[in-house]
Design a protein around this motif. Structure first.
Motif, PDB file in Angstrom:
ATOM      1  N   GLY A 185     -10.155   5.654  -2.307  1.00  0.00           N
ATOM      2  CA  GLY A 185     -10.975   5.606  -1.105  1.00  0.00           C
ATOM      3  C   GLY A 185     -10.583   4.471  -0.174  1.00  0.00           C
ATOM      4  O   GLY A 185      -9.553   3.821  -0.334  1.00  0.00           O
ATOM      5  N   LYS A 186     -11.433   4.238   0.795  1.00  0.00           N
ATOM      6  CA  LYS A 186     -11.210   3.187   1.784  1.00  0.00           C
ATOM      7  C   LYS A 186     -12.131   2.011   1.490  1.00  0.00           C
ATOM      8  O   LYS A 186     -13.298   2.210   1.156  1.00  0.00           O
ATOM      9  CB  LYS A 186     -11.477   3.733   3.190  1.00  0.00           C
ATOM     10  N   ARG A 187     -11.612   0.794   1.607  1.00  0.00           N
ATOM     11  CA  ARG A 187     -12.445  -0.409   1.491  1.00  0.00           C
ATOM     12  C   ARG A 187     -12.193  -1.284   2.706  1.00  0.00           C
ATOM     13  O   ARG A 187     -11.118  -1.856   2.866  1.00  0.00           O
ATOM     14  CB  ARG A 187     -12.166  -1.177   0.203  1.00  0.00           C
ATOM     15  N   HIS A 188     -13.200  -1.364   3.541  1.00  0.00           N
ATOM     16  CA  HIS A 188     -13.124  -2.162   4.763  1.00  0.00           C
ATOM     17  C   HIS A 188     -14.373  -3.019   4.812  1.00  0.00           C
ATOM     18  O   HIS A 188     -15.394  -2.645   5.395  1.00  0.00           O
ATOM     19  CB  HIS A 188     -13.033  -1.240   5.979  1.00  0.00           C
ATOM     20  N   ARG A 189     -14.309  -4.184   4.170  1.00  0.00           N
ATOM     21  CA  ARG A 189     -15.482  -5.050   4.012  1.00  0.00           C
ATOM     22  C   ARG A 189     -15.438  -6.294   4.891  1.00  0.00           C
ATOM     23  O   ARG A 189     -16.419  -7.026   4.961  1.00  0.00           O
ATOM     24  CB  ARG A 189     -15.608  -5.492   2.552  1.00  0.00           C
ATOM     25  N   PHE A 190     -14.314  -6.546   5.554  1.00  0.00           N
ATOM     26  CA  PHE A 190     -14.151  -7.830   6.231  1.00  0.00           C
ATOM     27  C   PHE A 190     -13.760  -7.627   7.692  1.00  0.00           C
ATOM     28  O   PHE A 190     -13.198  -6.599   8.069  1.00  0.00           O
ATOM     29  CB  PHE A 190     -13.106  -8.676   5.509  1.00  0.00           C
ATOM     30  N   SER A 191     -14.037  -8.639   8.488  1.00  0.00           N
ATOM     31  CA  SER A 191     -13.731  -8.596   9.917  1.00  0.00           C
ATOM     32  C   SER A 191     -12.594  -9.559  10.232  1.00  0.00           C
ATOM     33  O   SER A 191     -12.434 -10.587   9.556  1.00  0.00           O
ATOM     34  CB  SER A 191     -14.968  -8.977  10.739  1.00  0.00           C
ATOM     35  N   PRO A 192     -11.820  -9.262  11.266  1.00  0.00           N
ATOM     36  CA  PRO A 192     -10.741 -10.182  11.651  1.00  0.00           C
ATOM     37  C   PRO A 192     -11.301 -11.409  12.357  1.00  0.00           C
ATOM     38  O   PRO A 192     -12.459 -11.439  12.787  1.00  0.00           O
ATOM     39  CB  PRO A 192      -9.894  -9.321  12.594  1.00  0.00           C
ATOM     40  N   ASP A 193     -10.444 -12.426  12.488  1.00  0.00           N
ATOM     41  CA  ASP A 193     -10.872 -13.626  13.201  1.00  0.00           C
ATOM     42  C   ASP A 193     -10.763 -13.397  14.708  1.00  0.00           C
ATOM     43  O   ASP A 193     -10.471 -12.278  15.171  1.00  0.00           O
ATOM     44  CB  ASP A 193     -10.049 -14.837  12.758  1.00  0.00           C
ATOM     45  N   ALA A 194     -10.991 -14.450  15.473  1.00  0.00           N
ATOM     46  CA  ALA A 194     -10.988 -14.325  16.934  1.00  0.00           C
ATOM     47  C   ALA A 194      -9.641 -13.861  17.476  1.00  0.00           C
ATOM     48  O   ALA A 194      -9.569 -13.271  18.555  1.00  0.00           O
ATOM     49  CB  ALA A 194     -11.374 -15.667  17.557  1.00  0.00           C
TER      50      ALA A 194
ATOM     51  N   GLY B 279      -7.817 -11.637  16.003  1.00  0.00           N
ATOM     52  CA  GLY B 279      -7.560 -10.285  15.518  1.00  0.00           C
ATOM     53  C   GLY B 279      -6.826 -10.228  14.195  1.00  0.00           C
ATOM     54  O   GLY B 279      -6.388  -9.151  13.783  1.00  0.00           O
ATOM     55  N   ASN B 280      -6.695 -11.366  13.498  1.00  0.00           N
ATOM     56  CA  ASN B 280      -5.982 -11.422  12.230  1.00  0.00           C
ATOM     57  C   ASN B 280      -6.961 -11.412  11.059  1.00  0.00           C
ATOM     58  O   ASN B 280      -8.028 -12.043  11.115  1.00  0.00           O
ATOM     59  CB  ASN B 280      -5.118 -12.685  12.161  1.00  0.00           C
ATOM     60  N   TYR B 281      -6.567 -10.719  10.005  1.00  0.00           N
ATOM     61  CA  TYR B 281      -7.371 -10.689   8.789  1.00  0.00           C
ATOM     62  C   TYR B 281      -6.906 -11.782   7.837  1.00  0.00           C
ATOM     63  O   TYR B 281      -5.708 -12.055   7.720  1.00  0.00           O
ATOM     64  CB  TYR B 281      -7.252  -9.331   8.094  1.00  0.00           C
ATOM     65  N   ALA B 282      -7.861 -12.388   7.128  1.00  0.00           N
ATOM     66  CA  ALA B 282      -7.510 -13.364   6.104  1.00  0.00           C
ATOM     67  C   ALA B 282      -6.793 -12.657   4.961  1.00  0.00           C
ATOM     68  O   ALA B 282      -7.042 -11.472   4.690  1.00  0.00           O
ATOM     69  CB  ALA B 282      -8.765 -14.062   5.589  1.00  0.00           C
ATOM     70  N   GLU B 283      -5.902 -13.361   4.300  1.00  0.00           N
ATOM     71  CA  GLU B 283      -5.165 -12.771   3.187  1.00  0.00           C
ATOM     72  C   GLU B 283      -6.125 -12.359   2.081  1.00  0.00           C
ATOM     73  O   GLU B 283      -7.011 -13.111   1.695  1.00  0.00           O
ATOM     74  CB  GLU B 283      -4.124 -13.755   2.675  1.00  0.00           C
TER      75      GLU B 283
ATOM     76  N   MET C  22      -3.424  -7.587   1.325  1.00  0.00           N
ATOM     77  CA  MET C  22      -2.886  -8.926   1.524  1.00  0.00           C
ATOM     78  C   MET C  22      -2.816  -9.311   2.995  1.00  0.00           C
ATOM     79  O   MET C  22      -2.900 -10.489   3.338  1.00  0.00           O
ATOM     80  CB  MET C  22      -1.489  -9.045   0.902  1.00  0.00           C
ATOM     81  N   ALA C  23      -2.634  -8.327   3.877  1.00  0.00           N
ATOM     82  CA  ALA C  23      -2.581  -8.575   5.326  1.00  0.00           C
ATOM     83  C   ALA C  23      -1.490  -9.587   5.683  1.00  0.00           C
ATOM     84  O   ALA C  23      -1.635 -10.359   6.624  1.00  0.00           O
ATOM     85  CB  ALA C  23      -3.940  -9.051   5.844  1.00  0.00           C
ATOM     86  N   ARG C  24      -0.396  -9.567   4.943  1.00  0.00           N
ATOM     87  CA  ARG C  24       0.751 -10.423   5.223  1.00  0.00           C
ATOM     88  C   ARG C  24       1.889  -9.564   5.769  1.00  0.00           C
ATOM     89  O   ARG C  24       2.169  -8.487   5.233  1.00  0.00           O
ATOM     90  CB  ARG C  24       1.247 -11.111   3.949  1.00  0.00           C
ATOM     91  N   ASN C  25       2.558 -10.049   6.783  1.00  0.00           N
ATOM     92  CA  ASN C  25       3.685  -9.295   7.338  1.00  0.00           C
ATOM     93  C   ASN C  25       4.781  -9.071   6.301  1.00  0.00           C
ATOM     94  O   ASN C  25       5.369  -7.996   6.216  1.00  0.00           O
ATOM     95  CB  ASN C  25       4.259 -10.023   8.555  1.00  0.00           C
ATOM     96  N   ALA C  26       5.054 -10.100   5.499  1.00  0.00           N
ATOM     97  CA  ALA C  26       6.153 -10.024   4.530  1.00  0.00           C
ATOM     98  C   ALA C  26       5.853  -9.046   3.401  1.00  0.00           C
ATOM     99  O   ALA C  26       6.777  -8.532   2.765  1.00  0.00           O
ATOM    100  CB  ALA C  26       6.439 -11.410   3.955  1.00  0.00           C
TER     101      ALA C  26
END
Length: 739
Positions: A658-667, A669-673, A717-721
């Motif tokens: 399923g989908k898990r979307h529990r967090f919001s991005p910062d000002a 527009g980036n998500y914390a790792e 992880m929201a990391r580019n690498a």
């Protein structure tokens, strides 16, 4: 199916008593459904007759399974716990598609997160928490400094079956706050003097001839029995091709499973000293190293994937992976060593050396005094275990098993850099743990389990200097000393087995973990050990479940659980480094499973798991969700196994997350790792096989529809690498010769 059963009974009666039955009357009474049933019978009877003729050849029968990981051998329905058994035949079938251990467990184990498609199992939790991984009872987890590689410590070719006990438990001590995964190695089961099998496999990513996506595996096993001596020797060697996604693009090799050489050697020797006494020796060696022509090229989170491109790696870099993992034990068992008591005593050891990926110096997030480098973990263990199992029989309706004994474990771990500097110094621990576990059976259907374990752990930390990130950071010389942990854990359970259709259980268990102590020490901000937060994680797990066999061809089970920890173990990112979030935690959820032997040659099943985790970051309310690193999205798995004719089988598995979307991005527009958006995944795998005399030929296709998707770990992880695709369609052909 009811019509089919009715028709079968009807025709059987006609055959047995053709003259005494008023056939016309019966046919008229059956008129509303007779012709429909007859049509169904005409369709299915040939198939059923064919299947019944070869019932003895079917590998898909439902049976009760005895487990040993609970330390008292018992049928899993009596264990008062949620237990998943991945049997030998299931392992053989699925390994034709997914020979990687972390991938296999993610596909088959309810409550376990999917594999990251890399060497790291950081996000592959069991019920939202870390699991203690064992090989024949030998701990593979490294609590003094986690490798996140403890699942990938043995090759599937050396495994007989896997037992997974879910929920916090202290049966084996430190580390099992999510459960236990006990990998049982192969042992001889043949009465022949010499028997064996040889297997060779080749794989390709969608037949991309221009790529380097081809891989191979070779496996050889010899086993047998000579008088009182038995043996098994197994060796496996393989190489994977460069990993390719569904679009034909190379996947980033960072922590990758592509271009990896893997070798495994297993030796098991047994000697029956007498009818009641046995001596057993096991040794297993595992190696997995990446040697790739690719270098990683970072992607853009939510936009494009990280890929691999042909290039030359930094000359300072060495092959990453596990250079060696040695495991061995010497075990003595004695039946009736004294009145109504059996003994099992063993000495065991392990040695591990694993190297992580090379990191170039990064001025924006420097580490290791602003230099490039590669870190590694070295771990050594030596232990002994002695346990007695006493049976007390009061009557036919009341008897008790009392298991009691002592565990000792010496553990030594360090995290050096390849260049010789130490990111974490050598830590040593000594653990002494007496334990007792009782299981009382009343009326032959009520089981009461009560147990306790006391762990006394002494960790020695030498004097050391923290390896600075920047040269301008102040030097911190930490005064070493001893950290003492004393933990008493309880467990209790009740299972009711009078009716096979309804076998409920209720359980309470405690677990604890010195969670990744080295991660805290290597980033110490204080110069006195007493000022560093090193408290262990303690969990309390409550579970209600039921096993059900409503009929001979159907098995069901369901469980609901709730786990509380006053000090958490969730990882969070702090200035580019993972640290432990010590906020209180709760995890709650459910697991559902079903297996049906629809026909003697057709089996199908499903499992579903969902759970959630929350933190009490403000000290008063559960106001924050746990990171995606710990809590995966819901998972549904369906499978069907079919034996169309004798000596053949087909297997299809469907996986949905399923989908898990529990967090919001910062000002910005980036998500914390660890807090990225995890989207849905749909995946199909297929396996087919045929036996021709002593040969078996199998075809395995993973990602049958060549679906292009991001792995859950890369999304969270929201990391580019690390934002990378999973493997595309991979086709494997295996030929096995048994003799």
């Amino acid at each position: 199916l009811p019509n089919i059963r009715y028709c079968k009974t009807y025709f059987l009666v006609l055959l047995l008593q053709p003259k005494t039955l008023p056939i016309k009357k019966i046919v008229l009474n059956m008129k509303p459904f007779f012709f429909k049933s007859l049509a169904c019978l005409a369709l299915f009877m040939p198939l059923q007759m064919l299947a019944q003729r070869h019932l003895q050849d079917s590998t898909f029968q439902l049976r009760d399974v005895v487990i040993s990981t609970t330390r008292i051998p018992e049928v899993k329905q009596n264990a008062a716990a949620s237990v998943t058994i991945i049997g030998h035949q299931q392992l053989e079938a699925v390994s034709k598609v997914a020979p990687d251990m972390s991938t296999l467990l993610g596909l088959l184990a309810p409550g376990m997160a999917l594999s990251s498609n890399t060497t790291s199992s950081r996000s592959q939790t069991l019920r939202g928490r870390s699991a203690l991984v064992l090989i024949d009872g030998i701990p593979q987890s490294t609590p003094l400094r986690s490798t996140d590689r403890d699942i990938r410590t043995i090759d599937v070719a050396a495994i007989d079956h896997i037992e997974i006990v879910k929920g916090s438990t202290a049966l084996y001590g430190n580390g099992a706050i999510g459960g236990l995964i006990n990998i049982i190695t192969k042992k001889n089961s043949s009465a022949e003097t010499l028997a064996g099998q040889t297997a060779i496999a080749g794989s390709t990513y969608n037949f991309f001839s221009q790529s380097k996506g081809q891989g191979y595996r070779l496996s050889q096993q010899l086993y047998g029995k000579l008088d009182n001596f038995d043996y098994l020797v197994s060796g496996t060697f393989g190489r994977t091709g460069s990993s390719i996604d569904g679009d034909g693009q190379f996947i980033s090799p960072r922590y990758g499973l592509g271009d990896t050489y893997t070798s495994n050697a297993l030796v098991t020797l047994g000697y029956q000293l007498s009818p009641k006494n046995r001596l057993e020796l096991m040794y297993n060696f595992y190696r997995s190293l990446q040697d790739t022509p690719l270098i990683p090229q970072g992607g853009k989170y939510l936009i494009s994937p990280a890929i691999g491109i042909i290039g030359n790696r930094d000359p300072q870099a060495v092959d990453e992976g596990t250079r060696y993992n040695h495991n061995g034990y010497l075990k003595f068992t004695s039946k009736q060593i004294f009145a109504h008591t059996d003994l099992e005593a063993s000495v065991f050891g392990s040695s591990l050396y694993t190297i992580f990926d090379f990191r170039r110096a990064n001025p924006t997030q420097p580490r290791w005094e602003e230099t490039s480098g590669q870190s590694a973990i070295k771990d050594r263990k030596l232990g002994l275990r002695a346990q007695f199992n006493t049976r007390l029989v009061f009557s036919e309706q009341a008897f008790t098993h009392i298991l009691y004994g002592y565990d000792y474990l010496f553990n030594k771990t360090a995290q050096p850099l390849v260049d010789g500097r130490y990111w974490m110094p050598w830590l040593t621990s000594n653990t002494h743990a007496p334990f007792i576990q009782t299981k009382t059976t009343l009326f032959q259907w009520l089981n009461v389990k009560i147990g306790a374990r006391y762990d006394a752990i002494n960790v020695h930390v030498p004097d050391y200097q923290v390896l600075r990130n920047r040269l301008s950071d102040p030097l911190i010389d930490v005064k070493g000393g001893h950290l003492n942990y004393n933990n008493l854990s309880f467990n209790a359970g009740l299972s009711f087995n009078k009716y096979r259709a309804f076998q409920p259980f209720v359980a309470y268990s405690q677990g604890f973990s010195i969670f990744d102590l080295g991660r805290t020490l290597r980033a110490a901000k204080a110069d006195v050990l007493a000022h560093i937060a090193t408290e262990p994680v303690k969990t309390n797990n409550y579970e209600l479940g039921v096993y059900s066999v409503p009929c001979s061809w159907l098995k069901l089970n369901a469980s609901f659980f709730y786990t509380y920890a006053k000090l958490g173990s969730d990882l969070k990112i702090d200035h580019g480094f993972w640290v432990v979030n010590r906020s209180p935690q709760i995890v709650y959820g459910m697991e559902l499973e079903a297996d049906a032997q629809i026909l003697p040659n057709l089996k199908a099943g499903a499992n579903f798991s969902w759970f959630e985790g929350k933190l009490k970051s403000n000290g008063t309310s559960w106001n924050q969700y746990m990171s995606n690193v710990s809590i995966p999205a819901a998972k549904l798995s369906l499978y069907a196994q079919y034996q169309p004719i004798k000596h053949t089988y087909l297997q299809l598995q469907y996986l949905h997350t399923g989908k898990r979307h529990r967090f919001s991005p910062d000002a910005s527009g980036n998500y914390a790792e660890g807090e990225g958006i995890v989207n849905r995944i749909n995946l199909l795998n297929f396996t087919a096989g045929v036996d021709v005399k002593q040969w078996n030929f199998a075809l395995g296709v993973s990602n049958l529809l060549n679906y292009t998707y991001y792995t859950p770990s890369s999304m969270l992880m929201a990391r580019n690498a690390e934002y990378a695709h999973a493997d595309g369609r991979n086709i494997t052909f295996t030929a096995t010769f048994k003799y």
